[in-house]
Design an enzyme around this catalytic site. Sequence first.
Site, short mmCIF file in Angstrom:
data_model
loop_
_atom_site.label_atom_id
_atom_site.label_comp_id
_atom_site.label_asym_id
_atom_site.label_seq_id
_atom_site.Cartn_x
_atom_site.Cartn_y
_atom_site.Cartn_z
N GLU A 176 5.10 -5.31 -5.02
CA GLU A 176 3.66 -5.17 -5.68
C GLU A 176 2.54 -3.87 -4.62
OE1 GLU A 176 0.13 -4.96 -5.46
OE2 GLU A 176 -0.14 -6.81 -4.34
N LYS B 72 10.10 -12.59 5.86
CA LYS B 72 9.46 -11.34 7.00
C LYS B 72 8.64 -10.73 6.81
CE LYS B 72 9.17 -6.88 7.58
NZ LYS B 72 8.86 -6.81 8.62
N CYS C 146 -5.60 -3.69 -2.37
CA CYS C 146 -4.69 -2.72 -2.58
C CYS C 146 -5.31 -2.96 -4.17
CB CYS C 146 -2.80 -2.98 -3.23
SG CYS C 146 -3.28 -4.82 -3.43
N GLU D 43 -4.55 6.57 -1.95
CA GLU D 43 -4.52 5.56 -1.36
C GLU D 43 -5.00 5.74 -0.21
OE1 GLU D 43 -3.85 0.37 -2.51
OE2 GLU D 43 -2.23 2.59 -1.05
#
Length: 339
Positions: free
Chosen positions: A109, A34, A143, A243
């Site tokens: 992750e 997906k 990331c 973040e």
Amino acid sequence: MGVCGLITPWNFPLHQIAGKLAPALAAGCTVVLKPSEIAPLNAIALAEILEASGVPPGVFNLVHGLGPIVGEAMAAHPGIDMVSFTGSTRAGISVALAAAGSVKRVTQELGGKSANIILDYPDLPRAVRAGITDCFLNSGQACNAPTRMLVPASRQEEAAEIARRVAGEMRLGDPFDIGVTMGPVVSAVQFERVQGFIRKGIEEGAELVAGGPGRPEGIEKGYFVRPTVFARVGNEMVIAREEIFGPVLCILPFEDEAEAVRIANDSDYGLAAYVSGPLEIAQRIASRLRVGQVTLNRARFDPGAPFGGYKTSGNGREFGEWGLLEFLETKAIVGYGSA
């Protein structure tokens, strides 16, 4: 493992798919992929390539849909033996909760707030310039972006001035135009999120060295964010802890090696870190950082090295031998040659 559900994000989309699909197929698994609903077309092209290359029906399966609906349904499905997920920490928690009912393996992750420790050595100006460029790669939507730059307190002003110049050199516009070095962020939602963090940094009292709220001068439309640098940032500030996923850099001062390590480790995240300086010292610092991958002296990305995080940055690893092992089960057969 059996049937593996792969759920991938919109940044570096084909890279993210390949990092999961290749080892899954090499391990003998079948997969259900997906991709992100924001960037789905690359996955369709890949599906066509796999079919044309003779991959048997049912080995690679592609489904589209929203993460909270299709992604969570995949994670909860008893016919899927393992889920490999890359995305935000918030979404990763939802996937893990959905998968818990069937006690399947979940590798994740997730997010990061990577520290970039630059030591007091002659090459500091070049390391600062490289760190800023790396932070702004892909409009800051990575990331493992080095978003917290830690520099010696005695050289913070020098680092801030370099950052101001580098940010001013960035050329925003159509990424296909020659000379453009930064495009827009991915969506209106992401644009507003990044703008909110920039305003928050100003409210918190960080020194705005470059950039700031709003679109760059001369650009009236599109999700373009001004390359933004804050100096004199405290590690307790929101902009140093959350973040942002946009072109926003925080410069934090440290007095000595011990304080640099303490600041770097003082984070909910633990995905990556960077250290620039004399190799012996950089290696010593790297061994004390609670992150999954440390890059020394601006080394290139190594696809043979394991990639993944500690703490809320996830679990499991991708790439190299470690990425393959995630898609294998362990079986022990114990016995004698005859009864």
